[in-house]
Write an enzyme that holds these catalytic residues in place. Structure first.
Site, PDB file in Angstrom:
ATOM      1  CG  HIS A  26       4.585   3.882   8.242  1.00 45.11           C
ATOM      2  ND1 HIS A  26       4.750   4.960   7.222  1.00 45.11           N
ATOM      3  CD2 HIS A  26       4.093   2.423   8.096  1.00 45.11           C
ATOM      4  CE1 HIS A  26       4.214   4.119   6.219  1.00 45.11           C
ATOM      5  NE2 HIS A  26       3.506   2.791   6.566  1.00 45.11           N
ATOM      6  NE  ARG A  31       7.594   0.786   4.113  1.00 41.01           N
ATOM      7  CZ  ARG A  31       6.225   0.021   4.374  1.00 41.01           C
ATOM      8  NH1 ARG A  31       6.397  -1.210   3.837  1.00 41.01           N
ATOM      9  NH2 ARG A  31       6.024   0.960   4.735  1.00 41.01           N
ATOM     10  NE  ARG A  78      -1.771  -2.428   2.157  1.00 44.00           N
ATOM     11  CZ  ARG A  78      -1.820  -3.852   2.774  1.00 44.00           C
ATOM     12  NH1 ARG A  78      -2.847  -3.959   1.165  1.00 44.00           N
ATOM     13  NH2 ARG A  78      -1.073  -4.632   2.904  1.00 44.00           N
ATOM     14  CB  THR A  79       3.241   2.113   1.837  1.00 42.28           C
ATOM     15  OG1 THR A  79       2.948   1.752   3.281  1.00 42.28           O
ATOM     16  CG2 THR A  79       4.156   3.979   2.222  1.00 42.28           C
TER      17      THR A  79
HETATM   18  C1  NCD Z   1       2.824  -0.994   8.109  1.00 43.82           C
HETATM   19  C2  NCD Z   1       4.408  -1.561   7.908  1.00 43.82           C
HETATM   20  O1  NCD Z   1       5.128  -1.179   7.239  1.00 43.82           O
HETATM   21  O2  NCD Z   1       5.220  -1.145   8.640  1.00 43.82           O
HETATM   22  N1  NCD Z   1       1.920  -0.811   6.612  1.00 43.82           N
HETATM   23  C3  NCD Z   1       1.901   0.053   6.456  1.00 43.82           C
HETATM   24  O3  NCD Z   1       2.703   0.709   5.801  1.00 43.82           O
HETATM   25  N2  NCD Z   1       0.621   0.651   5.949  1.00 43.82           N
HETATM   26  C4  NCD Z   1       2.249  -1.928   9.632  1.00 43.82           C
HETATM   27  C5  NCD Z   1       2.679  -3.366   9.144  1.00 43.82           C
HETATM   28  O4  NCD Z   1       3.662  -4.002   8.416  1.00 43.82           O
HETATM   29  O5  NCD Z   1       2.355  -3.660   9.752  1.00 43.82           O
END
Ligand code: NCD
Length: 322
Positions: free
Chosen positions: A147, A119, A68-69
């Site tokens: 985040h 990331r 998603r991100t």
């Molecule tokens: C999260 C992450 O990667 O920190 N996912 C996200 O970005 N929605 C949470 C997760 O992986 O549990």
């Protein structure tokens, strides 16, 4: 390419700045972001968002897996008319595989682009990258650190439902110790007055006392609980996330804590109320029973996810917009 203003705090002005931590924010800056999000939603309905970032190029540098991100940033950028250079898994596809340092990589990308979204598995990596370049860096998750852009959508979703971000009662469940999302979430809600968060987790996954103290001092009430029986019946929201498997050095330790707290229709009936909302930052593993998905209070596949796109569009437009 924009020249970055060397100021850490946002103070209501996003242009050219990094966004690496919620600690850069105050309520004025968050409200500005949320108002811009509301504008972006209106513009998008009329297809008038298409040129906001025309001519810009943004690098997506994702050293950790993401659905998603990554996709929502990519979509947000393209919807506003900018281009992307996308690295998923740069450890196999970029010069990082040959041993290039993070600093050298981002210095190179700076030459080609206007902003880096990154990331990385290491806490502090986004800050490190931001120090190496003059273009803005957005933290899309740094290990078990922070985040921030996840929290923008979460807070916007709660604000949309209740019309405010103060005087709220919430429950967060999952893995506060390892979850960058829950950490940033507490930091975000602590900026507003009179909020209480119940933190449900096994004892082993509790936040460090220093973290709890830091935010308690800002005025947020944090109550650590270990049983579903202690969930208050008048909560405005439950933010129910997974245990962060990838942060455990020993898989046996993960096995011991997984599946301890599962959000089921029965639990909702017992401890929930009709006005609350249920959030999950996704991916969902087993912490929420799929039967809950069709409950109208569950917003994780509906408004929360949509707001991820819009809050990211808003953020990019404030940082890079004319
Ligand atoms: C999260 C992450 O990667 O920190 N996912 C996200 O970005 N929605 C949470 C997760 O992986 O549990």
């Amino acid at each position: 390419m924009n020249n970055k203003i060397p100021v850490d705090k946002i103070n209501g002005k996003f242009a050219g700045k990094d966004v690496v931590s919620l600690d850069q924010f105050d309520t004025r800056s968050l409200e500005k972001l949320f108002r811009r999000t509301e504008e972006i939603i209106k513009l998008s309905r009329k297809n008038k968002e298409r040129k906001i970032l025309a001519g810009k190029i943004i690098i997506l540098l994702f050293f950790e897996p993401s659905s998603r991100t990554f996709a929502s940033f990519s979509a947000a950028i393209k919807r506003m008319g900018a281009g992307t250079i996308e690295y998923q898994n740069p450890l196999q596809t970029s010069s990082a595989v040959k041993g290039e340092t993070l600093e050298d990589s981002v210095k190179t990308f700076e030459t080609y682009s206007d902003l880096i979204v990154m990331r990385h598995p290491e806490i502090g990596a986004a800050k490190k990258a931001s120090k190496a370049v003059l273009i803005p860096v957005i933290n899309a998750g740094d290990g078990g650190g922070e985040h921030p852009t996840q929290i923008f959508m979460d807070l916007f979703t709660i604000r949309e439902k209740f019309g405010r971000l103060d005087s709220l009662i919430g429950v967060i469940a999952g893995d506060p110790l390892h979850s960058r999302v829950l950490r940033s979430f507490i930091a975000g809600l602590a900026l507003y007055k009179n909020n209480t968060i119940y933190i449900l987790s096994p004892k082993k996954l509790r936040l460090e006392p220093e973290f709890i103290d830091k935010y308690r001092k800002q005025g947020i009430k944090l109550v650590e609980i270990e049983s579903e029986k202690d969930i208050p019946k008048n909560a405005n929201f439950w933010y129910w996330n997974r245990v962060q498997k990838e942060r455990f050095k020993n898989p046996l330790e993960y096995k011991k804590v997984i599946g301890k707290f599962i959000l089921t229709p029965e639990l909702l009936k017992e401890r929930g109320n009709k006005d609350m909302i249920i959030l999950n930052c996704l991916p969902r593993v087993e912490e929420i029973d799929v039967k809950v998905d069709s409950d109208p209070r569950a917003v994780y596949f509906t408004s929360q996810i949509k707001n991820g796109l819009y809050t990211r569009m808003a953020l990019l437009s404030l940082i890079l917009g004319k």
